[in-house]
Design a protein around this motif. Sequence first.
Motif, PDB file in Angstrom:
ATOM      1  N   THR A  94      -8.546  -4.774 -12.858  1.00  0.00           N
ATOM      2  CA  THR A  94      -9.465  -5.174 -11.803  1.00  0.00           C
ATOM      3  C   THR A  94      -8.777  -6.113 -10.817  1.00  0.00           C
ATOM      4  O   THR A  94      -8.998  -6.017  -9.606  1.00  0.00           O
ATOM      5  N   ALA A  95      -7.957  -6.994 -11.330  1.00  0.00           N
ATOM      6  CA  ALA A  95      -7.229  -7.918 -10.455  1.00  0.00           C
ATOM      7  C   ALA A  95      -6.296  -7.157  -9.531  1.00  0.00           C
ATOM      8  O   ALA A  95      -6.150  -7.502  -8.347  1.00  0.00           O
ATOM      9  N   LEU A  96      -5.653  -6.113 -10.022  1.00  0.00           N
ATOM     10  CA  LEU A  96      -4.747  -5.299  -9.216  1.00  0.00           C
ATOM     11  C   LEU A  96      -5.515  -4.582  -8.107  1.00  0.00           C
ATOM     12  O   LEU A  96      -5.060  -4.533  -6.960  1.00  0.00           O
TER      13      LEU A  96
ATOM     14  N   VAL B 130      -8.348  -5.567  -6.751  1.00  0.00           N
ATOM     15  CA  VAL B 130      -8.758  -6.605  -5.792  1.00  0.00           C
ATOM     16  C   VAL B 130      -7.589  -6.962  -4.884  1.00  0.00           C
ATOM     17  O   VAL B 130      -7.743  -7.083  -3.656  1.00  0.00           O
ATOM     18  N   ILE B 131      -6.420  -7.121  -5.444  1.00  0.00           N
ATOM     19  CA  ILE B 131      -5.226  -7.459  -4.653  1.00  0.00           C
ATOM     20  C   ILE B 131      -4.906  -6.344  -3.670  1.00  0.00           C
ATOM     21  O   ILE B 131      -4.635  -6.594  -2.489  1.00  0.00           O
TER      22      ILE B 131
END
Length: 183
Positions: free
Chosen positions: A2-4, A6-7
């Motif tokens: 999920t962080a990837l 978002v980035i």
Amino acid sequence: MTALIVIVVVVLLALVWAVASYNGLVTQRNRVQNAWSTIDVQLKRRYDLIPNLLETVKGYAEHEREVLTSVTRARTAAMEATGVQEQAAAENELSRALFNLRATAEDYPDLKASEQFGQLQEELTNTEDKIAFARQAYNDTVNRYDTKRQKVPTNIIAGIANFEAYEYFEADADSRSPVQVKF
């Protein structure tokens, strides 16, 4: 994971914003250049009218050499001017010389009655109006460009891509004061 995502989304949004900002600045810069070209077209028309006007006046006002010479000199200087400030100064000088020419023509009733002189003077007056309108449109366009270029966050892209400021077309100090009419 999920962080990837978002980035990647943030990077894509930043990229889209950067491209949109750059393209907006390019559009505004092109509008400024187009507005200057419009002024240039009207100035060319003015320069083309002046020799015809001078020839018409010359026959009537042969002894008014100084006025005719000053218009010719001012026209040449205006045609050779480069840059907005130099062009503005040269155009203001030419406007003063043309005003003196019109004032001289007032002393010659036969000249004022000449159909050719009247038509040329009317065309020159119309051209002067078009020049004034084109100058205002240019200044408005420069204002929109400069405002966009200076606003946050577009100013970041403008600085990176080296979008330079344009000069405004300004009247000289003499043209700001009222014309003195004496009888």
